[in-house]
Motif scaffolding. Structure first.
Motif, PDB file in Angstrom:
ATOM      1  N   ALA A   1       0.842  -1.201   0.000  1.00  0.00           N
ATOM      2  CA  ALA A   1       0.000   0.000   0.000  1.00  0.00           C
ATOM      3  C   ALA A   1       0.878   1.253   0.000  1.00  0.00           C
ATOM      4  CB  ALA A   1      -0.938  -0.007   1.203  1.00  0.00           C
ATOM      5  N   ALA A   2       1.957   1.232   0.769  1.00  0.00           N
ATOM      6  CA  ALA A   2       2.887   2.372   0.784  1.00  0.00           C
ATOM      7  C   ALA A   2       3.516   2.558  -0.599  1.00  0.00           C
ATOM      8  CB  ALA A   2       3.957   2.164   1.853  1.00  0.00           C
TER       9      ALA A   2
ATOM     10  N   ARG B   1      -1.084   9.017  -7.712  1.00  0.00           N
ATOM     11  CA  ARG B   1      -1.309  10.344  -7.137  1.00  0.00           C
ATOM     12  C   ARG B   1      -2.798  10.677  -6.984  1.00  0.00           C
ATOM     13  NH1 ARG B   1       3.454  11.211  -4.953  1.00  0.00           N
ATOM     14  NH2 ARG B   1       5.133  10.980  -6.454  1.00  0.00           N
ATOM     15  N   SER B   2      -3.657   9.870  -7.549  1.00  0.00           N
ATOM     16  CA  SER B   2      -5.089  10.134  -7.510  1.00  0.00           C
ATOM     17  C   SER B   2      -5.607  10.142  -6.071  1.00  0.00           C
ATOM     18  CB  SER B   2      -5.828   9.059  -8.312  1.00  0.00           C
ATOM     19  OG  SER B   2      -7.187   8.984  -7.950  1.00  0.00           O
ATOM     20  N   VAL B   3      -6.339  11.198  -5.731  1.00  0.00           N
ATOM     21  CA  VAL B   3      -6.929  11.296  -4.395  1.00  0.00           C
ATOM     22  C   VAL B   3      -7.898  10.140  -4.181  1.00  0.00           C
ATOM     23  CG1 VAL B   3      -8.421  12.716  -2.922  1.00  0.00           C
ATOM     24  CG2 VAL B   3      -6.619  13.785  -4.292  1.00  0.00           C
ATOM     25  N   TRP B   4      -8.673   9.825  -5.205  1.00  0.00           N
ATOM     26  CA  TRP B   4      -9.637   8.722  -5.108  1.00  0.00           C
ATOM     27  C   TRP B   4      -8.925   7.404  -4.813  1.00  0.00           C
ATOM     28  CZ3 TRP B   4     -10.222   4.134  -7.688  1.00  0.00           C
ATOM     29  CH2 TRP B   4     -11.401   3.452  -7.453  1.00  0.00           C
ATOM     30  N   LEU B   5      -7.860   7.125  -5.561  1.00  0.00           N
ATOM     31  CA  LEU B   5      -7.143   5.860  -5.372  1.00  0.00           C
ATOM     32  C   LEU B   5      -6.426   5.821  -4.027  1.00  0.00           C
ATOM     33  CD1 LEU B   5      -6.859   3.247  -6.828  1.00  0.00           C
ATOM     34  CD2 LEU B   5      -4.861   4.129  -8.001  1.00  0.00           C
ATOM     35  N   ARG B   6      -5.891   6.930  -3.605  1.00  0.00           N
ATOM     36  CA  ARG B   6      -5.256   6.979  -2.291  1.00  0.00           C
ATOM     37  C   ARG B   6      -6.289   6.776  -1.179  1.00  0.00           C
ATOM     38  NH1 ARG B   6      -0.455  11.533  -2.347  1.00  0.00           N
ATOM     39  NH2 ARG B   6       1.052  10.238  -3.470  1.00  0.00           N
ATOM     40  N   GLY B   7      -7.473   7.335  -1.354  1.00  0.00           N
ATOM     41  CA  GLY B   7      -8.551   7.097  -0.389  1.00  0.00           C
ATOM     42  C   GLY B   7      -8.945   5.625  -0.352  1.00  0.00           C
TER      43      GLY B   7
ATOM     44  N   LEU C   1      -8.749   0.308   2.205  1.00  0.00           N
ATOM     45  CA  LEU C   1      -8.388  -1.117   2.122  1.00  0.00           C
ATOM     46  C   LEU C   1      -7.436  -1.521   3.246  1.00  0.00           C
ATOM     47  CD1 LEU C   1      -7.963  -1.522  -1.741  1.00  0.00           C
ATOM     48  CD2 LEU C   1      -9.784  -2.498  -0.305  1.00  0.00           C
ATOM     49  N   VAL C   2      -6.476  -0.669   3.566  1.00  0.00           N
ATOM     50  CA  VAL C   2      -5.569  -0.975   4.679  1.00  0.00           C
ATOM     51  C   VAL C   2      -6.358  -1.033   5.983  1.00  0.00           C
ATOM     52  CG1 VAL C   2      -3.635  -0.114   6.066  1.00  0.00           C
ATOM     53  CG2 VAL C   2      -3.472  -0.117   3.571  1.00  0.00           C
ATOM     54  N   ALA C   3      -7.252  -0.078   6.188  1.00  0.00           N
ATOM     55  CA  ALA C   3      -8.089  -0.092   7.402  1.00  0.00           C
ATOM     56  C   ALA C   3      -8.943  -1.351   7.457  1.00  0.00           C
ATOM     57  CB  ALA C   3      -8.968   1.162   7.440  1.00  0.00           C
ATOM     58  N   ALA C   4      -9.521  -1.738   6.325  1.00  0.00           N
ATOM     59  CA  ALA C   4     -10.338  -2.958   6.280  1.00  0.00           C
ATOM     60  C   ALA C   4      -9.488  -4.196   6.574  1.00  0.00           C
ATOM     61  CB  ALA C   4     -11.021  -3.089   4.919  1.00  0.00           C
ATOM     62  N   GLN C   5      -8.288  -4.235   6.027  1.00  0.00           N
ATOM     63  CA  GLN C   5      -7.395  -5.365   6.273  1.00  0.00           C
ATOM     64  C   GLN C   5      -7.062  -5.476   7.763  1.00  0.00           C
ATOM     65  OE1 GLN C   5      -6.151  -7.740   4.225  1.00  0.00           O
ATOM     66  NE2 GLN C   5      -4.938  -8.671   5.831  1.00  0.00           N
TER      67      GLN C   5
END
Length: 189
Positions: A154-155, A162-168, A173-177
């Motif tokens: 993820a890092a 750089r997309s804000v949407w993709l970074r969100g 996804l990391v939080a869900a994991q």
């Protein structure tokens, strides 16, 4: 592996900065092998069927396993990859590649809840000695390795995209994991 892990791994392996169609296909390909489970289990739970029956009986039923066999078949995904390569379709290559990567990671990490990865040739299901969620089959050391891999990838994706949407999406996804890992640790401790 948990679905958020598959999505992050698929994105890291097959997503392409500046190519949103290819990146979206990588995410979709990483999701599809688990999607039927979400639809079937979610539908059954919404109809009021108890979770014990959904995951203890229906999951293993011939009907559900027949659905899982199709979207978890190495041959189906391999055919899609060959078609993508033959036709020169980068989005199909990314989607099929992410789907195959999902299967390759699931195969060694399901003890008694695997899928028929070699359908339609056989309905055989590999019973791995390892499980990503079941502490009776080494999840105590597999789950933390999965988290380290997911956070690291993820890092990497954060720096590539750089997309804000993709970074969100990555943050979600990391939080869900992390949340799913906590649930498994609680249930099987």
């Amino acid at each position: 592996m948990n679905t958020p892990a598959h999505l992050i791994i698929g994105l890291a392996a097959f997503g392409k900065p500046g190519r949103p169609r290819v990146t979206a296909a990588a995410l979709v390909g990483a999701l599809i092998p688990d999607l039927s489970l979400y639809l079937l289990a979610g539908g059954a739970l919404a109809w009021g069927i108890p979770a014990e029956r959904v995951f203890g009986e229906l999951y293993y039923s011939p009907e559900w396993q027949a659905v899982f066999a199709v979207d978890n078949s190495v041959f189906v995904w391999g055919l899609l990859l060959v078609l993508g390569l033959w036709r020169g379709l980068p989005w199909l290559i990314a989607g099929a590649g992410a789907g195959l990567l999902h299967l390759a990671l699931d195969f060694p990490l399901h003890h008694d809840d695997g899928r028929a990865h070699f359908w339609p040739l056989t309905d055989w299901i590999f019973a791995s000695p390892f499980s990503y969620w079941d502490g009776n089959h080494h999840a105590g050391w597999i789950a933390p390795l999965e988290v380290v891999l997911v956070v690291g990838l993820a890092a990497l994706c954060w720096t590539r995209f750089r997309s804000v949407w993709l970074r969100g999406l990555l943050a979600g996804l990391v939080a869900a994991q992390l949340a799913v890992g906590g649930v498994w640790a609680y249930v099987f401790s």
